[in-house]
Write an enzyme that holds these catalytic residues in place. Sequence first.
Site, PDB file in Angstrom:
ATOM      1  N   TYR A 195      56.994  67.391  90.204  1.00  0.00           N
ATOM      2  CA  TYR A 195      57.229  66.100  90.866  1.00  0.00           C
ATOM      3  C   TYR A 195      58.332  66.261  91.931  1.00  0.00           C
ATOM      4  CZ  TYR A 195      58.932  61.384  91.639  1.00  0.00           C
ATOM      5  OH  TYR A 195      59.357  60.228  92.239  1.00  0.00           O
ATOM      6  N   LYS A 203      58.255  66.366  96.284  1.00  0.00           N
ATOM      7  CA  LYS A 203      59.090  65.530  97.162  1.00  0.00           C
ATOM      8  C   LYS A 203      59.896  66.420  98.109  1.00  0.00           C
ATOM      9  CE  LYS A 203      58.055  61.495  95.362  1.00  0.00           C
ATOM     10  NZ  LYS A 203      57.429  60.418  96.106  1.00  0.00           N
ATOM     11  N   SER A 253      63.218  61.486  96.027  1.00  0.00           N
ATOM     12  CA  SER A 253      63.689  61.303  94.654  1.00  0.00           C
ATOM     13  C   SER A 253      64.888  62.187  94.355  1.00  0.00           C
ATOM     14  CB  SER A 253      62.546  61.688  93.713  1.00  0.00           C
ATOM     15  OG  SER A 253      63.001  61.756  92.391  1.00  0.00           O
TER      16      SER A 253
HETATM   17  N1  UFG Z   1      63.559  58.740  78.069  1.00  0.00           N
HETATM   18  C1  UFG Z   1      63.528  58.703  76.693  1.00  0.00           C
HETATM   19  N2  UFG Z   1      62.454  58.143  76.097  1.00  0.00           N
HETATM   20  C2  UFG Z   1      61.400  57.631  76.784  1.00  0.00           C
HETATM   21  C3  UFG Z   1      61.434  57.674  78.202  1.00  0.00           C
HETATM   22  C4  UFG Z   1      62.532  58.236  78.811  1.00  0.00           C
HETATM   23  O1  UFG Z   1      64.443  59.155  76.031  1.00  0.00           O
HETATM   24  O2  UFG Z   1      60.437  57.162  76.173  1.00  0.00           O
HETATM   25  C5  UFG Z   1      64.706  59.342  78.737  1.00  0.00           C
HETATM   26  C6  UFG Z   1      64.341  60.520  79.603  1.00  0.00           C
HETATM   27  O3  UFG Z   1      64.307  61.696  78.861  1.00  0.00           O
HETATM   28  C7  UFG Z   1      65.428  60.479  80.663  1.00  0.00           C
HETATM   29  C8  UFG Z   1      65.780  59.004  80.767  1.00  0.00           C
HETATM   30  O4  UFG Z   1      65.259  58.390  79.603  1.00  0.00           O
HETATM   31  O5  UFG Z   1      66.531  61.156  80.186  1.00  0.00           O
HETATM   32  C9  UFG Z   1      65.160  58.335  81.966  1.00  0.00           C
HETATM   33  O6  UFG Z   1      63.775  58.689  82.001  1.00  0.00           O
HETATM   34  P1  UFG Z   1      62.719  57.960  82.922  1.00  0.00           P
HETATM   35  O7  UFG Z   1      61.383  58.514  82.569  1.00  0.00           O
HETATM   36  O8  UFG Z   1      62.916  56.499  82.846  1.00  0.00           O
HETATM   37  O9  UFG Z   1      63.103  58.396  84.400  1.00  0.00           O
HETATM   38  P2  UFG Z   1      63.485  59.862  84.934  1.00  0.00           P
HETATM   39  O10 UFG Z   1      64.951  60.115  84.770  1.00  0.00           O
HETATM   40  O11 UFG Z   1      62.514  60.853  84.449  1.00  0.00           O
HETATM   41  O12 UFG Z   1      63.326  59.603  86.471  1.00  0.00           O
HETATM   42  C10 UFG Z   1      63.085  60.676  87.242  1.00  0.00           C
HETATM   43  C11 UFG Z   1      64.051  60.785  88.412  1.00  0.00           C
HETATM   44  C12 UFG Z   1      63.712  59.794  89.462  1.00  0.00           C
HETATM   45  C13 UFG Z   1      62.257  59.808  89.720  1.00  0.00           C
HETATM   46  C14 UFG Z   1      61.522  59.474  88.475  1.00  0.00           C
HETATM   47  C15 UFG Z   1      60.065  59.411  88.687  1.00  0.00           C
HETATM   48  O13 UFG Z   1      65.377  60.599  87.990  1.00  0.00           O
HETATM   49  O14 UFG Z   1      64.383  60.138  90.651  1.00  0.00           O
HETATM   50  O15 UFG Z   1      61.779  60.510  87.587  1.00  0.00           O
HETATM   51  O16 UFG Z   1      59.467  58.724  87.677  1.00  0.00           O
HETATM   52  F1  UFG Z   1      61.918  58.951  90.716  1.00  0.00           F
END
Ligand code: UFG
Length: 332
Positions: free
Chosen positions: A141, A145, A117
């Site tokens: 997390y 990894k 990741s």
């Molecule tokens: N976000 C919101 N509101 C939400 C959900 C997410 O504002 O309800 C924002 C988060 O704060 C983040 C962005 O949207 O800034 C993306 O969030 P996600 O939860 O969709 O995904 P992440 O960026 O947390 O993903 C991360 C890593 C990946 C990893 C993944 C695992 O970037 O490499 O977590 O779930 F695989």
Amino acid sequence: MNILVVGGAGYIGSFISRELIEKGYHVTVFDNLSLGHRAAVGRDISFVEGDLADRSALDALFRSRDFDGVMHFAAFSAVGESMVDPLAYYGNNVANTINLLRAMKEGRVNRFIFSSSAAVFGNPREVPITEDHPRDPINPYGEGKSIVERVMRDADMAYNLRYVSLRYFNAAGASPEGDMGEDHRNETHLIPLALKAILGEDAGGGTLRIFGDDYDTPDGTCIRDYIHVLDLADAHVLALEHLLKGGDSDIFNLGNGKGFSVAEVVKTAEKVAGKPVPAIKADRRAGDPPILVAGSDKIMEKLGWNPVFPQLEAIVETAWKWHASHPKGYAP
Ligand code: UFG
């Protein structure tokens, strides 16, 4: 060729299983169905229900068939949750992966594709993030990894384990036909939550919370690099072929090299669905880096990876088709 797909009933594993079948491989899925869906596993795939914590089940699995390679998707994947329950994350994502590697060693299987990741990098020092960027995770997390990447390196040196570690940025999207997609029991990812917010209660949607609008980014919301799940699937097959041809262990970043803010994703969801996303501003979510954008030149040059869905809008369109036609996901 026989490929074992651990966690093949989950979102990414189910797409990759289908891709492998289309390419002519025989696929066995091993999954405990704690988060995955039996309905996401195709009829042409052998299914074994089991848990990576159960070492005797794993040994029996490797005795039952000769596998040419193993792909591993059975991990917990919510960054916020990993901050609240780190032991669950290290137990499943690290200890259980070591169980799998040990069973592979006993079963004399030495080709392994691992789902790593972007979270291994923590707060990036520069973007786009290339493979040699230092690993400095800021949540359990990502730490898990990163530990497994170290374990694989040592297992390669000690027992000739050949592995490819694919560091996904933000996996998203669904099949263009709308028959396969993302269905997490406790959804935490931005694109499905934005689309479910549009679909409303029927799809388990509510008001979307925008986690932080005071980051050091142009519009104050976090920036991510979204990659279509089918482009991820292609990368896995290329990585497997690389190992089958006798290639060395390697690590690749996987994204489209273009970042979109949370606000831009919300706007794209609205454009695709033709309806507003009910959303409110909320506090920052613990463990979120402000920006993650991939440098994926290495996999393009070395394995010939070439994404088919590089545009965010195309990714969101496929996701919308799936969610709108399956408001309850894989449930009948
Ligand atoms: N976000 C919101 N509101 C939400 C959900 C997410 O504002 O309800 C924002 C988060 O704060 C983040 C962005 O949207 O800034 C993306 O969030 P996600 O939860 O969709 O995904 P992440 O960026 O947390 O993903 C991360 C890593 C990946 C990893 C993944 C695992 O970037 O490499 O977590 O779930 F695989």
